[in-house]
Design an enzyme around this catalytic site. Structure first.
Site, PDB file in Angstrom:
ATOM      1  CG  ASN A   1      -1.788   1.208   1.326  1.00 20.16           C
ATOM      2  OD1 ASN A   1      -1.949   1.942   0.360  1.00 20.16           O
ATOM      3  ND2 ASN A   1      -2.358   1.436   2.501  1.00 20.16           N
ATOM      4  CG  HIS A  28      -5.657   1.366   5.378  1.00 24.09           C
ATOM      5  ND1 HIS A  28      -5.127   2.330   6.214  1.00 24.09           N
ATOM      6  CD2 HIS A  28      -4.637   0.519   5.078  1.00 24.09           C
ATOM      7  CE1 HIS A  28      -3.843   2.082   6.400  1.00 24.09           C
ATOM      8  NE2 HIS A  28      -3.518   0.987   5.724  1.00 24.09           N
ATOM      9  CD  GLU A  68      -4.896  -1.534   8.476  1.00 24.24           C
ATOM     10  OE1 GLU A  68      -3.975  -0.754   8.199  1.00 24.24           O
ATOM     11  OE2 GLU A  68      -6.099  -1.221   8.407  1.00 24.24           O
ATOM     12  CB  SER A  75       4.987  -2.104  11.670  1.00 23.95           C
ATOM     13  OG  SER A  75       4.225  -0.947  11.929  1.00 23.95           O
TER      14      SER A  75
END
Length: 250
Positions: free
Chosen positions: A9, A95, A167, A213
């Protein structure tokens, strides 16, 4: 056997020239026989160029977002039909930055999912808990609710076009770190949650990406976990060498 996927992304980075340069570098450096499906998500204005440049490669192009309406007075927005018309068949929805910065609710994201599926697009559905949710031991409830509100109304057949991307918002840019074990714990919970509602076939077939991450030095260990099927990569996707190391870690 479910697909292994690494999706980059790019967020609001790379102008047209920089996009072309990075794609050319990825084409040169990415393995052509990778076990992973490779996806990149440049900015809207560079999608058409990206589709052209990756036409004869193993790289697929995705959009970072889209509007839920088919058309109309929605200044600044992009529709599913517009994306499809330039050869973009995959879209990232839900997101964490869209939820936090642009105040997208579960209901809005659900409408977007419906629109994308109506246009036979593949949806990378993002969801995950914040730090306060984990501290209050509500992380499993939050994730289950986001899954339910965003996806549990769709037909079983539509799951062939769904990729899940977990996420852990609490571990992105906060100084906190999610361990591979924490990633596996949540991915296992997500798969079992899908299994309870849609059955084992769908639960075992759906790919669940980790979006916390992922970097060259931790990708291989994270990807080794049995319920982690790849990653949704942010900053590391903007450097070809880093992205290649991550792809090779799958």
């Amino acid at each position: 056997m479910r697909a292994k996927i690494v999706a980059g992304n790019w967020k609001m980075n790379k102008n047209s020239e920089e996009t072309e340069d990075l794609i050319n570098e990825l084409i040169d450096k990415l393995p052509t026989n990778s076990n992973a499906k490779i996806i990149i998500a440049p900015t809207f204005i560079n999608l058409a160029s990206a589709v052209d440049h990756t036409e004869f490669t193993n790289i697929r192009v995705a959009a970072q977002n889209m509007h839920q309406a088919e058309n109309g007075a929605y200044t600044g927005e992009i529709s599913a039909d517009m994306l499809k018309s330039i050869g973009v068949n995959t879209v990232i929805l839900g997101h964490s930055e869209r939820r936090a910065i642009f105040h997208e609710t579960d209901a809005i994201i659900s409408f977007k999912v419906d629109t994308a599926l109506r246009h036979e697009m593949t949806v990378i559905f993002c969801f995950g808990e914040e730090l306060k949710d984990r501290q209050n031991k509500q992380h499993f409830n939050i994730v289950e609710n986001q899954l339910r509100d965003g996806l549990f109304h769709i037909d079983k057949s539509a799951w062939a076009n769904i990729i899940l991307a977990y996420e852990p918002v609490w571990a992105i840019g906060t100084g906190e770190t999610a361990s591979p074990e924490q990633a596996q714990e949540m991915h296992e919970f997500i798969r079992e949650t899908v299994r309870k509602v849609f059955g084992s076939d769908i639960a075992e077939d759906v790919s669940i990406l980790y979006g916390g991450s992922v970097k060259p030095d931790n990708a291989k260990e994270i990807f080794s976990k049995p319920d982690v099927d790849g990653g949704l990569i942010g900053g590391a996707a903007l450097k070809a060498d880093d992205f290649v190391v991550i792809v090779n870690g799958i």
